[in-house]
Design a protein around this motif. Structure first.
Motif, mmCIF file in Angstrom:
data_model
loop_
_atom_site.group_PDB
_atom_site.id
_atom_site.type_symbol
_atom_site.label_atom_id
_atom_site.label_comp_id
_atom_site.label_asym_id
_atom_site.label_seq_id
_atom_site.Cartn_x
_atom_site.Cartn_y
_atom_site.Cartn_z
ATOM 1 N N ALA A 90 -38.827 -18.710 35.582
ATOM 2 C CA ALA A 90 -37.950 -17.540 35.696
ATOM 3 C C ALA A 90 -36.800 -17.815 36.654
ATOM 4 C CB ALA A 90 -38.764 -16.330 36.164
ATOM 5 N N LEU A 91 -37.074 -18.483 37.770
ATOM 6 C CA LEU A 91 -36.015 -18.823 38.720
ATOM 7 C C LEU A 91 -34.993 -19.775 38.094
ATOM 8 C CD1 LEU A 91 -37.987 -19.219 42.066
ATOM 9 C CD2 LEU A 91 -36.358 -17.429 41.470
ATOM 10 N N ARG A 92 -35.469 -20.756 37.362
ATOM 11 C CA ARG A 92 -34.552 -21.694 36.700
ATOM 12 C C ARG A 92 -33.697 -20.972 35.676
ATOM 13 N NH1 ARG A 92 -39.431 -25.453 36.520
ATOM 14 N NH2 ARG A 92 -39.183 -26.675 38.413
ATOM 15 N N ALA A 93 -34.309 -20.077 34.900
ATOM 16 C CA ALA A 93 -33.553 -19.301 33.902
ATOM 17 C C ALA A 93 -32.513 -18.438 34.596
ATOM 18 C CB ALA A 93 -34.502 -18.436 33.070
ATOM 19 N N TRP A 94 -32.888 -17.831 35.714
ATOM 20 C CA TRP A 94 -31.941 -16.987 36.459
ATOM 21 C C TRP A 94 -30.768 -17.819 36.974
ATOM 22 C CZ3 TRP A 94 -30.683 -16.801 41.777
ATOM 23 C CH2 TRP A 94 -29.938 -15.700 42.144
ATOM 24 N N ILE A 95 -31.044 -19.018 37.467
ATOM 25 C CA ILE A 95 -29.984 -19.894 37.973
ATOM 26 C C ILE A 95 -29.032 -20.270 36.837
ATOM 27 C CG2 ILE A 95 -29.535 -22.227 38.858
ATOM 28 C CD1 ILE A 95 -32.080 -21.871 40.596
ATOM 29 N N ILE A 96 -29.589 -20.615 35.683
ATOM 30 C CA ILE A 96 -28.752 -20.985 34.535
ATOM 31 C C ILE A 96 -27.917 -19.793 34.082
ATOM 32 C CG2 ILE A 96 -28.833 -21.628 32.091
ATOM 33 C CD1 ILE A 96 -31.294 -23.373 32.833
ATOM 34 N N GLN A 97 -28.535 -18.614 34.022
ATOM 35 C CA GLN A 97 -27.791 -17.422 33.624
ATOM 36 C C GLN A 97 -26.665 -17.132 34.609
ATOM 37 O OE1 GLN A 97 -30.869 -14.499 33.464
ATOM 38 N NE2 GLN A 97 -31.471 -15.011 31.369
#
Length: 161
Positions: free
Chosen positions: A64-71
């Motif tokens: 979830a953190l990685r997805a948030w960073i990419i977003q």
């Protein structure tokens, strides 16, 4: 019933046991051992399930953190592209306005120059006719010119002396 002999030095012990009682004791020991083993197995299973759940939750949190960073990066990239397009549109608009103002200025200058040339030609015609007139010493010519944004006015007075 079972009889057993045990010797300890000069002492002889005779042990009599009830076979059924021994079998019953062995069964109870096995059941206790089995129950203890089941309890330990259940506790180990619960600990393993808790640990697997912890690992899964940690993995999901990282994902979830990685997805948030990419977003966040993608939104920032889109915002930068939008700002760049706005800046380019503003520069294009400013250049267009500058070109239009320049063309308008050149057209106004050309129109005033054209009117000025018309007035000069008219003055030459009047001067030429005035010089041909016999009595040019009797009167004087006085001219006055007014230039506005839309037209050019020229006033000529003939003064008798």
């Amino acid at each position: 019933m079972g009889i057993r002999f045990c010797t300890h030095g000069s002492l002889i012990l005779i042990i009599t046991e009830d076979v059924e009682e021994v079998i019953e004791l062995k069964k109870r020991k096995k059941q206790k051992l089995k129950k203890s083993l089941e309890t330990k197995t259940k506790a180990a299973s619960e600990i393993q399930a808790w640990w697997r759940g912890t690992l899964v939750r940690r993995t999901l949190l990282h994902a979830a953190l990685r997805a948030w960073i990419i977003q966040r990066w993608w939104r920032q990239t889109l915002e930068n592209l939008l700002q760049k397009k706005r800046r380019e549109a503003l520069v294009t608009y400013a250049n267009t306005v500058r070109a239009v103002v320049k063309i308008q200025s050149l057209v106004r200058m050309w129109r005033i120059h054209w009117r000025y040339c018309q007035v000069l030609n008219a003055i030459r015609v009047i001067q030429c006719h005035w010089e041909c007139h016999n009595c040019y010493t009797c009167a004087l010519l006085r001219g006055h010119c007014v230039v506005t944004a839309t037209h050019l006015q020229f006033h000529i007075e003939i003064i008798n002396s």
